[in-house]
Design a protein around this motif. Structure first.
Motif, PDB file in Angstrom:
ATOM      1  N   ARG A  28      43.561  40.614  34.991  1.00 45.40           N
ATOM      2  CA  ARG A  28      44.230  39.309  35.085  1.00 45.40           C
ATOM      3  C   ARG A  28      45.653  39.544  35.552  1.00 45.40           C
ATOM      4  NH1 ARG A  28      44.145  36.187  29.635  1.00 45.40           N
ATOM      5  NH2 ARG A  28      45.361  38.003  29.082  1.00 45.40           N
ATOM      6  N   LYS A  32      45.687  34.649  35.946  1.00 43.12           N
ATOM      7  CA  LYS A  32      44.482  34.393  36.733  1.00 43.12           C
ATOM      8  C   LYS A  32      43.630  35.660  36.817  1.00 43.12           C
ATOM      9  CE  LYS A  32      42.732  32.411  40.899  1.00 43.12           C
ATOM     10  NZ  LYS A  32      42.859  31.538  41.973  1.00 43.12           N
ATOM     11  N   LYS A  33      42.360  35.522  36.446  1.00 39.17           N
ATOM     12  CA  LYS A  33      41.441  36.653  36.498  1.00 39.17           C
ATOM     13  C   LYS A  33      41.030  36.939  37.941  1.00 39.17           C
ATOM     14  CE  LYS A  33      39.329  34.651  32.814  1.00 39.17           C
ATOM     15  NZ  LYS A  33      38.155  34.283  32.048  1.00 39.17           N
ATOM     16  N   GLY A  77      43.523  39.285  43.384  1.00 41.85           N
ATOM     17  CA  GLY A  77      43.158  37.947  43.813  1.00 41.85           C
ATOM     18  C   GLY A  77      43.194  37.741  45.308  1.00 41.85           C
TER      19      GLY A  77
END
Length: 100
Positions: A28, A32-33, A77
């Motif tokens: 994370r 946000k993972k 991400g």
């Protein structure tokens, strides 16, 4: 599992995640993972037994031994789905020269 369209994950993220003992480890960044998601070998029979319409997210939600690891890595991400995404990742590498 690391999707092939996410090339900017830092080696330090992998090293940090490998220290965990959970069945499933998810990174994370800033709440946000992202990817990669590490699965112990004990998960393989359950994953391969999933219905063809199943998704790994459903498998993960069924498990109790999941660890979320906070990392300082925006690469978890970043994925490359468009030419603009590729430009973002190339610029990221040029700016930060991901070496760690």
């Amino acid at each position: 599992m690391l999707p092939g369209d996410q090339p900017a994950v830092s080696p330090s993220t992998f090293r940090r995640m490998m220290k965990e003992r959970a069945e499933i480890v998810i990174p994370r960044y800033k709440g946000k993972k992202g990817h990669p998601v590490l699965f112990k070998a004990s998960c393989i029979p359950g994953i391969t037994a999933m219905d063809d319409t199943g998704i790994l997210r459903d498998f993960i939600h069924q498990k109790n031994n999941v660890t979320i690891v906070d990392v300082d890595d925006p690469g978890i991400g970043m994925d490359v789905d468009t030419p603009q995404d590729l430009k973002v990742v190339v610029d990221y590498y040029r700016k930060y020269r991901v070496k760690n």
